[in-house]
Write a protein that holds these residues in place. Structure first.
Motif: not given
Length: 822
Positions: A47-59
């Motif tokens: 329904x709206x944009x989603x942002x998936x930020x992967x930190x430096x441990x790939x979380x």
């Protein structure tokens, strides 16, 4: 000759070139499925944009405008990293492994079809509340968005394993997530196996005291809340029938032996027992090791706030973790939520079984199992009022089922009105301990001890349906009972309010190591069988050894490798062996025994991977139990794969005449317990010498106590296994807080196969200083650098930050995925 040599060189060079080309093509195909974490993608279902930020441990940190879109993002992230694992778990729950793996998994499929976990999951979908249905639908849409991307962009079928085991992947559905949750309940269950074992042993031993020795009740009172701070430094038997062949163990099988049926540690401190003035919580759930591991770290940004912790791919929830206001942890409660019923068949009509009201027809249904490269198998599934009918090959049920009878299983996880998923979703939005306890009422299975902390309070409560049994139940649920007798049947569920709970204890410390938490008489008990009688003593000492605790002291306790068992058992079994006689000649068995005793005498009980003493001690205890019980139990001794310290202590303290186990019945002399201890030590040293030589000082516990994170499918493939298996030298053991449960059988019985795949420590004085860790890596793709990048950190007892700070997640991130509505 020169010409021949020239052609040999040409042929060899061509072969090498073709080999390199083949390897290159193979690598190219496999690497196509490596996920790209830094991209923008238009997908259906948002329904709206989603942002998936992967930190430096790939979380992955999932930021979304609504809860629905956040669950969508989690589903997409899970499918990016663990698609093969998710689809394999789904096939396992459905009883459809044989479609991919052939006859190897046929018996597993047959048993899963009989249990009908997937049917119960489908029926339970409509029992979920509206918020959970939204979460399940959105999560499934996220998984399916990744599947669509794989198909449209030809991304290597989504995982390397898909090339070797090609099978179509059907779209993800809400029932799939509930089925995986039920599959976890199966992996954590062990009471059925305990009932069968107790029955078989009771047929071998006529003396009830001896049965109580080898299968002891956990001694002492229940322990959960510690007292105010003070330093600790100052039945029935059944006819015996011919044995049957049990189902062989398979890495793909969810049926764990009872010794590996779940464990965990969790402890909490109230502000008064915290140096920084905030609550503290530590948790390390124990499950079987695999590559990739069971756990997957993630953060969700929900309307109620951010939540972060350990997820299980396939399930749209933070199973263990924290929000800004609440922390939650789970440990296996060991609730007796399984009962085996022996059902009598109608001699005139085997399609009927006896009930308290007369004979009744089985509920039946045919099920067809498709098998790769073989004809399908059609089987008839049967149910009684008590539950599904199980085959005699499972857990050796055939050895305790009389002719003219069948065995049926009652189990809370078979509920078709299971609301456990709703409880897990509701828990993530709970604002405090009180709201979390309310959410716990919806838990059905697996039963857990739920440990909670908010800013000010700590609590622990058993969640999960507690079966109500009649006070005059024939076997009290300890052994199979006659299903046609009304008083043996379950009589509903004990009210949730009556489940054991410990809220705001005066001592300010709560904890559980799978030990007995309450000591209540049947039928208000929790269980006759618990998971720990040893670690709890070390935990008590560490908790009461200081007045206030910190995040670091909780970490220290999580990583503690001192064995209370070694410190308490060795003085007993070696009482008459230490420092006796004159030194024996070098190279003799007597000298080897003296050297071993000298090492153990100076040892502090620390199961350190670099020391020889843990191996000598573990081998001695293992050999000692065999020496004590083999003549009484015969072949059944193979069922006892792990030394039981309570049994050994009863024998060496002669509790209720238990020292009689030391006398070998088949021999004329009367052996003493000292004789058996000496012989067992010699057995252990012979075993060690045959494998590692006589230089005891050079032994390393870690060489045999390797954590075996093996790939369940590719882990035994030559060459490939070196790329997919993760092996590590580890400290700890069966009875240390840093638990590394040994396999107990096979060529190396000390392989570490079951332990803390997740560790987390949460400090609510400064929540963003909380830390966590998993045992392998975030990715399930063995070509990814994130496949095993956490493995050595985990082995060394290190952690990574567990922060809800968005800026910290973005700093040095490995990629940002932007999903937008199509």
């Amino acid at each position: 000759m020169a010409r021949l040599l020239k052609w040999v060189i040409r042929i060899t060079g061509a072969a090498l070139l073709l080999g390199l080309i083949a390897v290159g093509v193979f690598y190219m195909l496999l690497s196509r499925s490596l996920p790209d974490y830094d991209k923008s993608l238009a997908v259906s279902g948002l329904t709206a944009p989603v942002e998936i930020v992967r930190d430096n441990a790939n979380v992955p940190h999932v930021f979304a405008a609504s809860d629905r879109d956040a669950y969508f993002g989690l589903g997409y992230a899970h499918a990016q990293d663990r698609l093969w694992q998710m689809t394999t778990l789904r096939r396992t729950a459905q009883g459809r492994l044989s479609e991919v793996f052939g006859t190897r998994t046929l018996n597993i499929d047959k048993l899963l079809r009989r249990l009908d976990l997937y049917g119960a999951a489908r029926a339970s979908v409509e029992m979920q509340d509206s918020e959970t249905l939204i979460a399940l639908d959105a999560y499934a849409a996220g998984v399916n968005a990744r599947l669509e991307e794989i198909n449209s962009d030809a991304l290597g079928r989504g995982a390397p394993e898909m090339f070797l085991f090609n099978a179509p992947i059907s779209p993800w559905q809400p029932a799939d997530s509930i089925a995986i949750l039920k599959l976890m309940a199966l992996q954590l269950s062990g009471h059925l196996a305990h009932e069968v074992r107790r029955t078989r042993v009771s047929l071998m031993l006529n003396d009830k005291d001896r049965l109580r020795d080898i299968l002891p009740d956990d001694p002492g009172q229940g322990i959960a809340a510690l007292p105010e701070y003070a330093s600790l430094f100052p039945p029935q038997s059944l006819p015996r029938y011919a044995e049957t062949t049990r189902m062989p163990r398979d890495p793909l099988s969810p049926f764990a032996p009872p010794e590996l049926a779940g464990a965990s540690n969790a402890w909490a401190a109230a502000p008064a027992r915290s140096a920084a003035g905030g609550t503290l919580l530590a948790n390390d759930p124990h499950l079987g090791f695999s590559a990739p591991g069971v756990w997957y770290l993630a953060r969700l940004d929900l309307a109620s706030g951010g939540v972060i912790g350990g997820t299980i791919p396939g399930i749209p929830a933070i199973i263990v973790g924290r929000s800004a206001r609440l922390g939650w942890a789970v440990t296996s409660s060991y609730l007796d939520d399984q009962d085996l019923f022996i059902e009598k068949l109608n001699p005139e009509n085997p399609e009927q079984y006896q009930t308290p009201d007369g004979f009744k027809a089985f509920e039946t249904r045919n099920s067809i199992i498709q098998i790769k490269d073989h004809d399908p198998v059609t089987m008839t599934l049967r149910w009684t009022d008590n539950g599904p009918v199980l085959p005699g090959t499972h857990y050796d049920l055939g050895t305790v089922t009389p002719k003219g009878h069948v065995a049926a299983l009652a189990w809370t996880a078979l509920s078709r009105r299971d609301t456990t998923m709703s409880a897990a979703i509701e828990l993530m939005s709970a604002a405090d301990v009180s709201e979390a306890l309310e959410a716990g009422e919806r838990y059905i299975a697996p039963s857990q001890n739920l440990t909670l902390v908010d800013q000010n309070n700590i609590a622990m409560k058993l969640v999960g349906a507690m079966p109500r049994r009649a006070a005059d139940h024939e076997s009290q649920g300890r052994m199979p009972s006659r299903g046609w007798i009304a008083r043996n049947r379950w009589q509903g569920r004990i009210p949730y309010a009556d489940n054991p709970e410990f809220i705001a204890p005066r001592g300010g410390i709560l904890g559980n190591t799978n030990n007995k938490t309450v000591d209540q008489p049947f039928p208000n008990h929790v269980s006759f069988v618990w998971g720990d009688t040893q670690r709890i003593h070390r935990w008590e000492r560490l908790m009461q050894g200081r007045e206030v605790h910190t995040r670091d002291s909780f970490i220290e306790a999580q990583l503690d490798t001192v064995s209370f068992t070694a410190r308490s058992i060795l003085p007993l079994i070696g009482a008459d062996l230490w420092f006796t006689g004159t030194p024996s000649p070098e190279g003799t068995q007597e000298r080897l025994r003296e050297d071993a005793l000298r090492l153990l005498a100076d040892w502090n009980g620390e199961m350190n991977e670099h020391q020889p003493e843990p191996l000598i001690y573990a081998a001695w205890l293992r050999a000692l139990q065999v020496r004590l019980a083999k003549d009484e139990l015969g072949p059944l001794i193979e069922e006892f794969t792990h030394a039981d310290p309570v049994f050994i202590e009863r024998v060496y303290r002669d509790v209720d005449g238990a020292a009689i186990w030391c006398d070998v019945r088949q021999s004329s002399p009367q052996e003493t317990c000292t004789d058996i201890a000496r012989l067992a030590l010699d057995d252990a040293l012979v075993w060690i010498s045959d494998r590692y030589g006589n230089a005891l000082e050079s032994l390393r516990w870690g060489d045999v106590h390797q954590a075996t994170h093996d790939h369940p499918v590719l882990g035994e493939v030559p060459v490939l296994r070196y790329f997919v298996n993760i092996r590590q030298s580890t400290s700890g053991g069966d009875h240390t807080l840093l638990r590394g449960r040994t396999i107990g059988e096979g060529p190396n019985p000390y392989h570490n196969v079951h332990g803390a795949g997740y560790r987390g420590v949460y400090d609510f004085a400064d929540p963003d200083s909380s830390v966590f860790m998993i045992s392998t890596g975030q990715s399930g793709h063995f070509l990814s650098r994130h496949y095993d990048d956490m493995a050595q950190l985990w082995r060394r007892g290190e952690y990574i930050p567990m922060s809800l700070d968005p800026d910290l997640a973005r700093a040095a991130s490995v990629g940002v995925t932007l999903l937008s509505p199509r």
